[in-house]
Design an enzyme around this catalytic site. Structure first.
Site, short mmCIF file in Angstrom:
data_model
loop_
_atom_site.label_atom_id
_atom_site.label_comp_id
_atom_site.label_asym_id
_atom_site.label_seq_id
_atom_site.Cartn_x
_atom_site.Cartn_y
_atom_site.Cartn_z
N CYS A 8 66.86 11.75 -29.24
CA CYS A 8 68.09 10.99 -28.61
C CYS A 8 68.53 9.65 -29.33
O CYS A 8 67.57 9.16 -30.20
CB CYS A 8 67.50 10.54 -27.21
SG CYS A 8 66.92 12.00 -26.05
N GLY A 34 71.54 13.31 -31.50
CA GLY A 34 71.67 14.26 -30.43
C GLY A 34 72.83 14.76 -30.25
O GLY A 34 73.75 13.68 -29.98
N ASN A 110 64.61 7.39 -25.44
CA ASN A 110 64.58 8.06 -26.77
C ASN A 110 62.91 8.17 -27.11
O ASN A 110 62.28 7.08 -27.05
CB ASN A 110 65.19 7.43 -27.81
CG ASN A 110 65.01 7.93 -29.13
OD1 ASN A 110 64.71 7.31 -30.21
ND2 ASN A 110 64.76 9.14 -29.31
N GLY A 111 62.61 9.40 -27.10
CA GLY A 111 61.06 9.83 -27.24
C GLY A 111 60.65 10.78 -26.55
O GLY A 111 61.35 11.57 -26.10
N CYS A 247 57.22 6.70 -36.75
CA CYS A 247 57.54 7.91 -37.37
C CYS A 247 58.15 7.71 -38.80
O CYS A 247 59.37 7.57 -38.89
CB CYS A 247 58.47 8.53 -36.31
SG CYS A 247 59.17 10.20 -37.02
N TYR A 253 64.36 11.87 -42.80
CA TYR A 253 65.39 12.85 -42.30
C TYR A 253 66.23 12.46 -41.29
O TYR A 253 67.56 12.64 -41.32
CB TYR A 253 64.61 14.09 -41.98
CG TYR A 253 65.59 15.10 -41.17
CD1 TYR A 253 66.67 15.93 -41.92
CD2 TYR A 253 65.63 15.27 -39.78
CE1 TYR A 253 67.46 16.69 -41.37
CE2 TYR A 253 66.52 16.06 -39.12
CZ TYR A 253 67.61 16.80 -39.94
OH TYR A 253 68.49 17.80 -39.33
N ASP A 356 65.40 18.95 -51.30
CA ASP A 356 65.84 18.96 -49.64
C ASP A 356 64.89 17.83 -49.18
O ASP A 356 63.76 17.54 -49.65
CB ASP A 356 65.51 20.25 -49.08
CG ASP A 356 66.34 20.27 -47.70
OD1 ASP A 356 66.99 19.19 -47.35
OD2 ASP A 356 66.49 21.37 -47.31
N CYS A 393 55.22 18.16 -33.42
CA CYS A 393 55.37 16.78 -33.26
C CYS A 393 55.30 16.60 -31.51
O CYS A 393 55.94 17.55 -30.94
CB CYS A 393 56.50 16.17 -33.59
SG CYS A 393 57.09 14.46 -33.23
N CYS A 444 52.98 6.84 -38.33
CA CYS A 444 52.51 8.54 -37.93
C CYS A 444 52.95 9.29 -39.10
O CYS A 444 54.03 9.40 -39.33
CB CYS A 444 53.30 8.61 -36.71
SG CYS A 444 52.81 10.10 -36.17
S1 SF4 Z 1 54.52 13.81 -36.03
FE1 SF4 Z 1 55.86 13.74 -37.60
S2 SF4 Z 1 57.81 13.76 -36.64
FE2 SF4 Z 1 56.52 13.45 -34.89
S3 SF4 Z 1 56.33 11.11 -34.72
FE3 SF4 Z 1 54.63 11.82 -36.29
S4 SF4 Z 1 55.76 11.66 -38.08
FE4 SF4 Z 1 57.28 11.64 -36.74
#
Ligand code: SF4
Length: 481
Positions: A8, A34, A110-111, A247, A253, A356, A393, A444
């Site tokens: 989102c 989104g 968002n999340g 993240c 991306y 990519d 994820c 993460c």
């Molecule tokens: S699992 Fe991957 S996509 Fe999900 S928050 Fe962690 S780094 Fe981001």
């Protein structure tokens, strides 16, 4: 691309005569986060109004409907949604507007909350009724609970009950409160208009579009309040007690190239990834081409580092939205051809490096490779600016199941064969983290490493709250709370 979706985008602005217009444009610039639904809630200082519907911002607030004019108030929050908990239905669109003993509140999220099902069970056991299947609604029940209301800081108290990834905007009649989870998984930043109105948005690209300036990011565990006295801040988790887990996929991306998130411009970060990828996986080729748009910055970096020419061998059609072809007709290859066209003059009789950002299922990538082969590419070297994705994820990105992930049960040789390329090279996790500005343990990386910073129940999926197949017969209204 086309295989993973963000959860989102959020935008909120306090005390501006053009707040709703600016929210509309802000959401427009966040549309990449989104496209399933969009909504705006606004306040005149006493009452909150809300309008939302299914589809893109442009579709929901299309010219001639007069919805933006009806919402015109000096304070507003907006939301664009891609579903990660709860299906893509009108009942789950946001902001969620409710009334409780303290007045009205509209919430945008968002999340992904990983304890939403547990909390919902608890409330349902005491008779609470839920009208959506999204994880966000449980937050409203938490806010309305009498023992929480009596707390000196009810919002901070409620946030301490949530687990998972969340950036939240709360619109009350007289203020906006914005909060970010203690791990800072999703981005949220603060901006200011020329005339001094404060803004919060998922990404700083939303400030650029309305001529506002970026001030700073909302800190993990922070609540920012926007009201008639300006901006104030407090923390619901003591700063420094939780190691952040931003993240890093946002950088690779999701986020827009002109945004600054986690302290760094997205385009610059992706170029660094491309340079690192060229060091790790050089290729003997004539030209480097990106898979547009998200692979473009990394391809520029790859070409720079490898001293190969960069060119646009694939061009993206920006006019193809959702395609109205039947599922039987809709093959991956057809979808790819609709969205990406080959520039034969760049591809034919050349050895090409295709860059990519990531590969998820691999079927879309294979479709692109086949299209390039048909156009006469001599050799195709696939380069990917993140490591092989092997884990789903649970924090707000809608990947397919583990079994559907290309790299889940294949080694590199099998991936190369599946993709039908001459070579394949993925960025290493160490290489990826070496490009980041913050310390490696501040991100993460669970979708590659399987190390989830917040423990998760891996049996839960996005439809876990859809217990009774909510059936809305007839034309269930898309809006108007
Ligand atoms: S699992 Fe991957 S996509 Fe999900 S928050 Fe962690 S780094 Fe981001």
């Amino acid at each position: 691309m086309f295989e993973k979706e963000e959860s989102c985008g959020l935008f909120g602005i306090f005390g501006d005569p053009e707040a709703v217009q600016k929210t509309y444009f802000g959401l427009y610039s966040l549309q990449h986060r989104g496209q399933e639904s969009a909504g705006i809630a606004s306040s005149n200082g006493e009452f909150i109004q809300c309008y939302k519907g299914m589809g893109s911002v442009n579709r929901v607030f299309r010219r001639g409907t007069g919805f933006l004019e009806k919402l015109a108030n000096p304070t507003a929050i907006g939301h664009v949604r891609y579903s990660t908990t709860g299906s893509s239905k009108s009942i789950n669109s946001q902001p969620l507007l409710s009334e409780y003993s303290r007045g009205q509140v509209a919430v945008a999220h968002n999340g992904n909350l990983i304890n939403a099902a547990l909390l919902r069970d608890e409330y349902e056991a005491y008779g609470s009724i839920f009208k959506s299947t999204s994880d966000t609604e449980v937050i409203i029940h938490l806010l309305a609970k009498p023992t929480h209301i009596s707390n000196p800081d009810p919002l901070a108290h409620v946030l301490n009950h949530l687990q998972g990834a969340y950036c939240l905007l709360f619109l009350y009649a007289d203020r906006i409160e914005a909060a970010r989870d203690p791990y800072g998984i999703r981005p949220l930043c603060i901006g200011q208009t020329e005339k001094g109105s404060y803004i919060v948005a998922s990404e700083s690209c939303a400030f650029d579009i309305i001529g506002a300036k970026f001030i700073r990011e909302v800190e993990p565990g922070e609540i920012v309040r926007l009201d008639k006295d300006g901006l104030s801040s407090r923390f619901f988790v003591k700063p420094g007690t939780v190691t952040p887990a931003h993240c890093i996929f946002e950088h690779i991306y999701f986020a827009k190239q002109n945004s600054t998130i986690f302290g760094e411009n997205v385009h610059e970060f992706r170029k660094k990834l491309g340079r690192q990828l060229a060091i790790e996986h050089p290729a003997d080729a004539d030209v480097v081409i990106p898979v547009p748009d998200s692979g473009t910055s990394a391809a520029i970096g790859y070409a720079e580092q490898s001293k190969l020419p960069f060119d646009m061998g694939l061009v993206r059609s920006h006019y193809v939205g959702r395609t109205f072809i039947s599922p039987e007709q809709k093959t991956r290859e057809q979808e790819v051809k609709l969205k990406l066209a080959v520039v034969k003059e760049i591809v034919t009789n050349n050895s090409i490096v295709v860059v990519d950002d990531s590969i998820v299922r691999g079927t879309t990538t294979r479709g692109k490779i086949r299209t390039l082969r048909q156009a006469g590419a001599k050799q195709i070297h696939m380069r990917v600016s993140c490591p092989p994705i092997r884990h789903p994820c649970f924090y707000g990105v809608d990947f397919p199941t583990r079994e559907e992930l290309l790299a889940n049960n294949r080694n590199l040789k099998q991936i190369k064969e599946f993709l039908e390329v001459d070579s394949v090279g993925y960025m290493s996790l160490e290489g990826l983290l070496s490009c980041a500005t913050l310390p490696a343990d501040n991100y993460c990386t669970a979708c590659w490493s399987g190390k989830y910073p917040i423990p998760v129940d891996t049996t839960v999926n996005k439809f876990s709250l859809e217990r009774y197949q909510l059936q809305m017969f007839g034309d269930y209204p898309e809006t108007n709370e």
